[in-house]
Design a protein around this motif. Structure first.
Motif, PDB file in Angstrom:
ATOM      1  N   ALA A   1      10.939  -1.288  -9.647  1.00 28.06           N
ATOM      2  CA  ALA A   1      10.635  -2.066  -8.451  1.00 28.06           C
ATOM      3  C   ALA A   1       9.582  -1.392  -7.580  1.00 28.06           C
ATOM      4  CB  ALA A   1      11.912  -2.294  -7.637  1.00 28.06           C
ATOM      5  N   TRP A   2       9.397  -0.103  -7.681  1.00 30.39           N
ATOM      6  CA  TRP A   2       8.390   0.718  -7.003  1.00 30.39           C
ATOM      7  C   TRP A   2       8.075   0.194  -5.593  1.00 30.39           C
ATOM      8  CZ3 TRP A   2       2.604   0.977  -6.668  1.00 30.39           C
ATOM      9  CH2 TRP A   2       2.183   2.254  -6.266  1.00 30.39           C
ATOM     10  N   ALA A   3       6.839  -0.153  -5.324  1.00 31.71           N
ATOM     11  CA  ALA A   3       6.423  -0.563  -3.979  1.00 31.71           C
ATOM     12  C   ALA A   3       7.070  -1.859  -3.531  1.00 31.71           C
ATOM     13  CB  ALA A   3       4.902  -0.711  -3.922  1.00 31.71           C
ATOM     14  N   ALA A   4       7.694  -2.570  -4.464  1.00 33.45           N
ATOM     15  CA  ALA A   4       8.347  -3.835  -4.136  1.00 33.45           C
ATOM     16  C   ALA A   4       9.825  -3.676  -3.839  1.00 33.45           C
ATOM     17  CB  ALA A   4       8.177  -4.827  -5.287  1.00 33.45           C
ATOM     18  N   GLY A   5      10.449  -2.501  -4.189  1.00 31.37           N
ATOM     19  CA  GLY A   5      11.897  -2.470  -3.997  1.00 31.37           C
ATOM     20  C   GLY A   5      12.642  -1.199  -4.327  1.00 31.37           C
ATOM     21  N   ALA A   6      12.001  -0.028  -4.334  1.00 31.05           N
ATOM     22  CA  ALA A   6      12.683   1.170  -4.826  1.00 31.05           C
ATOM     23  C   ALA A   6      13.373   2.008  -3.758  1.00 31.05           C
ATOM     24  CB  ALA A   6      11.684   2.064  -5.568  1.00 31.05           C
TER      25      ALA A   6
ATOM     26  N   LEU B   1      -0.746   0.326  -4.910  1.00 33.42           N
ATOM     27  CA  LEU B   1      -1.889   1.013  -5.495  1.00 33.42           C
ATOM     28  C   LEU B   1      -3.044   1.115  -4.509  1.00 33.42           C
ATOM     29  CD1 LEU B   1      -1.860  -0.486  -9.108  1.00 33.42           C
ATOM     30  CD2 LEU B   1      -1.191   1.822  -8.416  1.00 33.42           C
ATOM     31  N   VAL B   2      -3.238   0.072  -3.698  1.00 29.89           N
ATOM     32  CA  VAL B   2      -4.289   0.114  -2.673  1.00 29.89           C
ATOM     33  C   VAL B   2      -4.006   1.233  -1.668  1.00 29.89           C
ATOM     34  CG1 VAL B   2      -5.377  -1.141  -0.769  1.00 29.89           C
ATOM     35  CG2 VAL B   2      -4.884  -2.320  -2.919  1.00 29.89           C
ATOM     36  N   VAL B   3      -2.755   1.324  -1.216  1.00 29.36           N
ATOM     37  CA  VAL B   3      -2.388   2.380  -0.255  1.00 29.36           C
ATOM     38  C   VAL B   3      -2.663   3.749  -0.855  1.00 29.36           C
ATOM     39  CG1 VAL B   3      -0.480   3.462   1.003  1.00 29.36           C
ATOM     40  CG2 VAL B   3      -0.694   0.965   0.963  1.00 29.36           C
ATOM     41  N   GLU B   4      -2.281   3.951  -2.111  1.00 30.07           N
ATOM     42  CA  GLU B   4      -2.514   5.253  -2.737  1.00 30.07           C
ATOM     43  C   GLU B   4      -4.001   5.560  -2.873  1.00 30.07           C
ATOM     44  OE1 GLU B   4       1.492   6.250  -5.211  1.00 30.07           O
ATOM     45  OE2 GLU B   4      -0.239   5.575  -6.377  1.00 30.07           O
ATOM     46  N   LYS B   5      -4.768   4.575  -3.293  1.00 29.94           N
ATOM     47  CA  LYS B   5      -6.209   4.786  -3.513  1.00 29.94           C
ATOM     48  C   LYS B   5      -6.926   5.124  -2.213  1.00 29.94           C
ATOM     49  CE  LYS B   5     -10.335   2.319  -5.177  1.00 29.94           C
ATOM     50  NZ  LYS B   5     -10.778   3.318  -6.171  1.00 29.94           N
ATOM     51  N   GLU B   6      -6.610   4.392  -1.140  1.00 26.52           N
ATOM     52  CA  GLU B   6      -7.359   4.554   0.103  1.00 26.52           C
ATOM     53  C   GLU B   6      -6.813   5.659   1.002  1.00 26.52           C
ATOM     54  OE1 GLU B   6     -10.321   3.057   0.580  1.00 26.52           O
ATOM     55  OE2 GLU B   6      -9.894   2.469  -1.494  1.00 26.52           O
TER      56      GLU B   6
ATOM     57  N   THR C   1       5.875   2.744 -14.963  1.00 24.99           N
ATOM     58  CA  THR C   1       4.720   3.044 -14.118  1.00 24.99           C
ATOM     59  C   THR C   1       4.215   1.749 -13.502  1.00 24.99           C
ATOM     60  OG1 THR C   1       3.064   2.712 -15.851  1.00 24.99           O
ATOM     61  CG2 THR C   1       4.090   4.907 -15.687  1.00 24.99           C
ATOM     62  N   PRO C   2       3.508   1.845 -12.378  1.00 26.80           N
ATOM     63  CA  PRO C   2       2.941   0.623 -11.785  1.00 26.80           C
ATOM     64  C   PRO C   2       2.067  -0.149 -12.762  1.00 26.80           C
ATOM     65  CG  PRO C   2       2.848   2.416 -10.196  1.00 26.80           C
ATOM     66  CD  PRO C   2       3.307   3.018 -11.489  1.00 26.80           C
ATOM     67  N   ARG C   3       1.268   0.545 -13.553  1.00 29.72           N
ATOM     68  CA  ARG C   3       0.387  -0.143 -14.498  1.00 29.72           C
ATOM     69  C   ARG C   3       1.178  -0.856 -15.585  1.00 29.72           C
ATOM     70  NH1 ARG C   3      -4.845  -1.564 -13.295  1.00 29.72           N
ATOM     71  NH2 ARG C   3      -5.754   0.039 -11.967  1.00 29.72           N
ATOM     72  N   GLN C   4       2.297  -0.268 -16.004  1.00 28.84           N
ATOM     73  CA  GLN C   4       3.149  -0.961 -16.974  1.00 28.84           C
ATOM     74  C   GLN C   4       3.687  -2.264 -16.373  1.00 28.84           C
ATOM     75  OE1 GLN C   4       5.908   2.274 -17.731  1.00 28.84           O
ATOM     76  NE2 GLN C   4       5.164   2.530 -19.827  1.00 28.84           N
ATOM     77  N   LEU C   5       4.110  -2.213 -15.133  1.00 27.61           N
ATOM     78  CA  LEU C   5       4.634  -3.397 -14.470  1.00 27.61           C
ATOM     79  C   LEU C   5       3.565  -4.480 -14.381  1.00 27.61           C
ATOM     80  CD1 LEU C   5       6.630  -1.620 -11.623  1.00 27.61           C
ATOM     81  CD2 LEU C   5       7.527  -2.515 -13.786  1.00 27.61           C
TER      82      LEU C   5
END
Length: 413
Positions: free
Chosen positions: A284-289, A221-226, A188-192
């Motif tokens: 890698a999520w938002a950085a590389g997935a 996370l900013v993109v998802e929140k806003e 998860t992003p929070r784990q990363l």
């Protein structure tokens, strides 16, 4: 010997370890039926119409020979190269194999994991929210995400420009052990972020350039929140669909559309070469997935460099695009890095590296030339990323005044 996990951070401006693919390969060309702004801080030659050579049959033969030479010397299983300049014949070729076990040939229509080219999409999403007035580039990340070291001082601009000072989670030893012990596991992003935030900050915000995947997890996370949407859903609706990129996706797990090449990496606990097509890129999520294709990245090369969609609508406002293309110098000569985009000797774009796959998508504004390189290994050759070797070999022939070069950075623990 460089630290075994250092290379997991890359896919932008650096390469740090060497390795050798153990299996030999054959290289046969597969022809395909697929038909600015020069930024502050980066020394780019003045643009002119002579910046790129015409893709004549003779130039194409030179490219064939040069690409095949890199394939042989760097032991690359397979590579696809696309070059396009308006008003000229295009060049699309595949060499080598997509799968060493079966001998299946590399081909221009394969899906591929694009690694850190994902950053260009995540930052574009952020910049669209800037245009909408939902966020400000100089807002502190602490306004949107709790628990960030120096979060009250690090701005969204500094995160997008790799100048936050936050530790890169993919250089953490516990992260490397977790990934290599079970490459199919989801993160998860929070784990990363947890892997990153246990380390002290490296420097004061804005003090210098330091490439960090942590920055992009925070921006995702900013993109998802806003936006109120999942990052992949936002990117599809607001970026991929408007651009007509029908074969690009943001996986939620290890899904990988067919047909695709098998990937080969030595980023393993024991350093042995391993197949990676089934690895889960959630780490890698938002950085590389993300996953894409040659044709879609051809569209993206121009779109991300100009801020303009293929139908001439704007992806970003002119002012926001200008800010994106302010690319202050990095420690690498001739290379500047802006907001999720680099300028290397005039070529604007990004590269990507994920275990088993590398990509390069770049655009030269003076001649509107796009180059896309896709390959199915991330194993270094003489300390350099293979995508850089191909980029250099290609541009030495077609744009000798603008030779793409990202020399390897010395490895560090």
């Amino acid at each position: 010997m460089p630290h075994p996990f250092a290379r997991l951070r890359r896919g932008a401006v650096v390469a740090v370890t060497a390795g050798t693919l153990l299996a030999p390969l054959g290289a046969g060309a597969v022809p395909a039926s697929v038909p600015a702004v020069f930024a502050a801080g980066t020394p780019s030659p003045s643009p002119s119409e002579s910046d790129v050579r015409a893709l004549t049959p003779g130039v194409a033969r030179q490219l064939d020979a040069s690409v095949q030479r890199v394939v042989r010397e760097a032991n690359v299983p397979g590579v696809t190269v696309g070059i396009w300049t308006p008003g000229q014949a295009g060049y699309v070729r595949s060499f080598g194999v997509a799968d060493e076990a079966s001998g299946r040939k590399m081909a221009p229509d394969l899906y591929t994991r694009i690694g850190s080219e994902t950053k260009t999409f995540t930052v574009t999403a952020l910049l669209q929210l800037v245009d909408q007035g939902a966020v400000g580039l100089d807002d502190p990340i602490g306004k949107y995400v709790d628990g960030v070291p120096n979060g009250h001082r690090i701005t969204l601009r500094q995160l997008a420009g790799m100048r936050s000072g936050l530790f890169n989670y993919s250089e953490d030893e516990d992260f490397f052990k977790a990934l290599t012990s079970d490459p199919q596991r989801p993160f998860t992003p929070r784990q990363l972020l947890g892997y990153a935030f246990k380390h002290p900050v490296l420097f004061e915000p804005g003090q210098k350039f330091s490439y960090s995947n942590t920055n992009l997890i925070l921006l995702g996370l900013v993109v998802e929140k806003e936006s109120g949407q999942q990052l992949g859903d936002y990117i599809k609706q607001h970026i991929l669909d408007p651009a007509g990129m029908r074969n690009t996706l943001f996986p939620t797990g290890s899904e990988f559309p067919e047909p695709h090449a098998q990937g080969y990496t030595d980023q393993t606990a024991d350093g042995k070469v391993t197949e990676t097509a089934g690895w889960n890129p959630s780490w890698a999520w938002a950085a590389g997935a993300m996953v894409s294709t040659l044709d879609d990245l051809r569209i993206w090369a121009r779109t991300v460099a100009t801020g303009e969609l293929p139908d001439r609508r704007r992806m970003l406002s002119p002012d926001t695009q200008r800010q994106r293309l302010i690319t202050p110098a990095t420690p690498i000569p001739g290379a500047g890095y802006g907001l999720g985009i680099f300028d290397v000797q005039g070529w604007l774009g990004h590269n990507g590296s994920l275990p088993g796959y590398e990509s390069l998508t770049i655009y030269l504004p003076s001649t509107r030339t796009s180059i896309v390189v896709l390959l199915n290994t991330d194993i270094d050759h003489d300390g350099e990323e293979p995508s850089t070797l191909f980029g250099r070999a290609i541009t030495r022939i077609i744009s000798p005044r603008h030779v793409f070069d990202l020399p390897a950075e010395p490895a560090a623990r």
